[in-house]
Motif scaffolding. Structure first.
Motif, short mmCIF file in Angstrom:
data_model
loop_
_atom_site.label_atom_id
_atom_site.label_comp_id
_atom_site.label_asym_id
_atom_site.label_seq_id
_atom_site.Cartn_x
_atom_site.Cartn_y
_atom_site.Cartn_z
N TRP A 145 0.83 -1.22 0.00
CA TRP A 145 0.00 0.00 0.00
C TRP A 145 0.85 1.25 0.00
CZ3 TRP A 145 -1.05 4.13 3.28
CH2 TRP A 145 -2.20 4.85 3.00
N LEU A 146 1.88 1.28 0.84
CA LEU A 146 2.79 2.43 0.88
C LEU A 146 3.50 2.63 -0.47
CD1 LEU A 146 4.35 1.99 4.42
CD2 LEU A 146 2.72 3.75 3.71
N ASN A 147 3.89 1.51 -1.08
CA ASN A 147 4.54 1.61 -2.39
C ASN A 147 3.59 2.23 -3.41
OD1 ASN A 147 6.90 0.47 -1.45
ND2 ASN A 147 6.33 -1.63 -2.05
N GLY A 148 2.31 1.88 -3.29
CA GLY A 148 1.34 2.46 -4.20
C GLY A 148 1.13 3.94 -4.00
N LYS A 149 1.58 4.46 -2.91
CA LYS A 149 1.45 5.88 -2.63
C LYS A 149 2.75 6.62 -2.91
CE LYS A 149 -2.69 5.01 -1.30
NZ LYS A 149 -3.84 5.30 -2.19
N GLY A 150 3.72 5.90 -3.51
CA GLY A 150 4.99 6.53 -3.83
C GLY A 150 5.97 6.52 -2.70
N LEU A 151 5.71 5.71 -1.67
CA LEU A 151 6.58 5.65 -0.51
C LEU A 151 7.30 4.31 -0.47
CD1 LEU A 151 4.09 7.13 2.09
CD2 LEU A 151 5.90 8.34 0.86
N THR A 152 8.57 4.32 -0.05
CA THR A 152 9.36 3.09 0.07
C THR A 152 9.92 2.99 1.47
OG1 THR A 152 9.98 3.27 -2.28
CG2 THR A 152 11.29 1.79 -0.89
#
Length: 350
Positions: free
Chosen positions: A342-349
């Protein structure tokens, strides 16, 4: 073959002349002499169409001359036959010769008193002599014409064969060119489709990156100075469900916890095994659970913005050390999803 009738015997009369047959005087061993006249028994008939003309006036000179001509002809024929002995016969076509009846008497050649005109063959000897070369020439011309016609037909057939071969070669070349063009077109279309697909993918990727970059401005990680210790779905006896239901950010106690995105605080307080928990509900209905806090800085119903502090890392509830336990529940469902994805889908790693 006609023959002369035998002449009647003349009575023997002693000659009073003193010269006989060129001698100066008569000799006792001469005579009496009789004139010889050939008969059917004494003269062998000559083969062929030639016949000896009848004697006119009768006489030894004429009969002897005719006989001599027959003998010469027979000897000549025999000589020709003997000359050809031992060689295969050759067929020779000769014009018909006039019969003996139409030839003048040989004796008349020596008789100046002969007044009768003898008719020969209607065809002149010069015409006969030239007729054979002309026939040979005509035959040669006909053979040459036939040869030329055969050669022309052969050349025409060869031209037709060559034309068919050229047509077949040209047809094969056209067919090959068409096949090559179709193959080239197919390859070009495949390359164009691949290029378009690649361009679309690149464009889509760029668009996604742009979207994530924009979202990254709206989303942020929940804490800093952390270490990921447990991931979603990890199996273990420490968890009541048998597997880990969230993502653990291990950090020192008191580390700030921030709102990942703007939304509304729907719960803040004690939650048993989760310790102190804060639930942030986003505008799309997604619930974010912040668990095991050491302290809570917000209250239920409060609206927060991205990056606003909502609590601090702690070790409350069922834990083995200080960390932030984060869970994501789309539309408030009781079963959560993988927070990392989910975080990756928000541009976060993380």
């Amino acid at each position: 073959m006609a023959s002369n009738r035998p002449a009647s015997e003349a009575p023997f009369m002693p000659s009073q002349r003193t010269e006989s047959f060129g001698y100066g005087e008569r000799r006792t061993d001469e005579g009496p002499w009789e004139e010889w006249n050939p008969t059917e028994d004494s003269v062998r008939p000559v083969r062929g169409r030639h016949r000896v003309a009848k004697q006119r006036g009768g006489g030894l000179a004429r009969s002897s001359t005719v006989l001599g001509v027959g003998v010469i002809a027979a000897v000549g024929a025999g000589g020709m036959a003997s000359a050809n002995t031992g060689k295969p016969p050759v067929s020779i076509s000769l014009p018909d010769l006039p019969s003996v009846e139409h030839l003048p008497s040989v004796g008349s050649l020596f008789d100046d008193s002969a007044q009768e005109t003898h008719q020969g063959s209607a065809t002149a000897l010069s015409d006969v002599a030239t007729a054979a070369p002309e026939a040979v020439h005509d035959t040669a011309d006909a053979g040459e014409a036939l040869r030329n016609r055969i050669m022309a037909q052969a050349e025409q057939q060869q031209s037709q064969v060559e034309a068919k071969a050229r047509a077949a070669t040209e047809a094969a070349a056209v067919k090959k060119a068409q096949a090559d063009a179709a193959e080239a077109k197919k390859e070009a279309e495949a390359k164009a489709a691949a290029a378009k697909k690649k361009a679309d993918e690149e464009a889509k990727k760029k668009a996604e990156e742009a979207r994530l970059a924009e979202l990254a401005k709206q989303y942020t990680l929940p804490t800093s100075s952390y270490t990921i210790t447990s991931t979603f779905g990890q199996a273990g006896s420490m968890w009541s469900s048998g597997y880990h239901t969230g993502l653990d950010f291990a950090a020192p106690t008191g580390t700030l916890i921030k709102a990942i995105h703007s939304g509304t605080i729907t719960e803040a307080g004690w939650a048993g095994a989760y310790g102190y928990r804060t639930i942030l509900t986003l505008d799309d209905g997604t619930e974010l659970w912040f668990c095991h806090q050491s302290s809570i800085s917000v209250s239920a119903g409060q609206k927060v913005s991205t990056g606003e502090v909502i609590g601090r890392v702690g070790a409350t509830g069922n834990v083995t050390g200080p960390h932030l336990h984060l869970e994501v529940h789309p539309d408030g469902q009781p079963t959560g999803i993988d927070p990392m994805a989910w975080l990756n889908g928000k541009g976060l790693t993380p």
